[in-house]
Design a protein around this motif. Structure first.
Motif, short mmCIF file in Angstrom:
data_model
loop_
_atom_site.label_atom_id
_atom_site.label_comp_id
_atom_site.label_asym_id
_atom_site.label_seq_id
_atom_site.Cartn_x
_atom_site.Cartn_y
_atom_site.Cartn_z
N HIS A 27 0.69 -1.19 -0.02
CA HIS A 27 0.03 0.04 0.08
C HIS A 27 0.69 1.25 -0.05
CE1 HIS A 27 -3.87 -2.00 1.04
NE2 HIS A 27 -3.06 -2.80 1.56
N GLN A 28 0.44 2.22 -0.79
CA GLN A 28 1.00 3.61 -0.57
C GLN A 28 -0.16 4.64 -0.28
OE1 GLN A 28 4.33 4.64 -2.76
NE2 GLN A 28 4.11 6.70 -2.76
N ARG A 33 4.48 3.89 3.53
CA ARG A 33 4.29 2.45 2.40
C ARG A 33 4.34 1.31 3.46
NH1 ARG A 33 9.50 4.11 -1.41
NH2 ARG A 33 8.78 5.22 -3.04
N SER A 47 6.48 -1.43 7.38
CA SER A 47 6.29 -0.13 6.94
C SER A 47 7.47 1.07 6.93
CB SER A 47 5.11 0.58 7.78
OG SER A 47 5.45 0.66 9.17
N TRP A 59 -4.66 6.52 -3.06
CA TRP A 59 -4.36 5.50 -2.07
C TRP A 59 -4.11 4.48 -3.16
CZ3 TRP A 59 -7.98 2.74 1.89
CH2 TRP A 59 -7.57 1.74 2.24
N GLU A 61 -2.68 0.02 -4.01
CA GLU A 61 -2.47 -1.18 -3.46
C GLU A 61 -2.20 -2.16 -4.70
OE1 GLU A 61 -4.08 -4.14 -3.35
OE2 GLU A 61 -6.08 -3.84 -4.28
#
Length: 269
Positions: A27-28, A33, A47, A59, A61
């Motif tokens: 995920h960002q 991250r 993370s 967002w 992913e």
């Protein structure tokens, strides 16, 4: 470290994602991250916080097999009951948030206004059907400040700057920030200069509209005579302009009378 752009999708709050053993979901979001990996007997979470000059608005992913560099901190959790679903749940800040307008705002005697403030949310990483929480990650690292009469009487809060916008359409809507309408009523016979005030974020629930935006109920602050007499009320309903919303997270704290009294005393620092 690379992630496949072709499989990149928009992230969604409250949606279970199914992983196969060996897969990693990346995920960002906000200033972080995040990598969540499922193995045969454990979950792994990594993370890192990014130092960004501007706030990201999206967002994304992806699910694959890419891991970050070994320098990214790793947390490991025992995998129970062969659960393979991971869900990401938003949460409000766990401390009150002191809002500091970039430019102070004066409310005339007897006047009122509504400003819209956005505060960062935390991401809870939950697994299994019962959504057992493994970790909680702030999506932007807030600074801390002390609010109180002196160094002995007061409480620790987060600090956040704000444009204190009064036009809702001008407020940026980001998936990692929650919008709170704050109505300020000045019943005094002299102007009220708003330089900062403490928003009781732990008392606010979170709701998501059909566009994926996060909202909290509105807050009304009413000043009768002086700063220490300010009263606070959390609305029961959301602003109609938020649209159709569904609840996604309860408030961290219940609205108890004792808590409110402290909030009154420290509303304006």
């Amino acid at each position: 470290m690379e992630n496949n752009n072709e499989n990149r999708r928009d992230g969604v709050w409250g949606q279970p994602y199914a992983l196969a053993s060996g897969q990693t979901q990346f995920h960002q979001l906000g200033h972080i991250r995040l990598w969540v990996t499922l193995l045969d007997l454990e979950w792994q979470i990594r993370s890192e916080t990014l130092e960004l000059d501007t706030d990201p608005a999206s967002w994304t992913e992806t699910i694959g097999h890419t891991l970050p560099a070994a320098s990214v901190p790793l947390q490991r959790f025992v995998r129970e009951k062969q659960s393979s679903a991971v869900t990401f749940v938003p949460a409000v800040a766990n401390l009150p948030t002191v809002i500091r307008p970039y430019q102070p705002l004066t409310i005339p005697a007897g006047g009122r206004c509504t400003i819209y403030v956005g505060t960062p949310v935390w991401m809870k990483v939950c697994v299994g059907e019962r959504q057992t929480m493994l970790a909680e990650v702030p999506l932007a690292l807030p600074s801390l400040t002390w609010v109180g009469r002196n160094t002995m009487e007061g409480e620790l809060c987060y600090s956040s700057t704000s444009y204190a916008r009064m036009v809702l359409e001008a407020v940026p809507k980001r998936p990692w920030r929650a919008v709170t309408p704050v109505t300020l009523i000045n019943r005094r016979s002299e102007p009220l200069l708003l330089e900062r005030f403490s928003l009781p974020t732990p008392l606010l629930s979170l709701h998501q509209n059909e566009r994926g935006q996060l909202w909290t109920p509105g807050v009304t602050v009413e000043v009768e005579t002086d700063m220490n007499s300010a009263s606070l009320h959390v609305d029961q309903f959301l602003l109609a302009a938020a649209g159709t919303c569904r609840p996604v997270a309860d408030a961290r704290e219940k609205l108890a009378r004792g808590r409110l009294v402290r909030a009154f005393d420290r509303m304006f620092g």
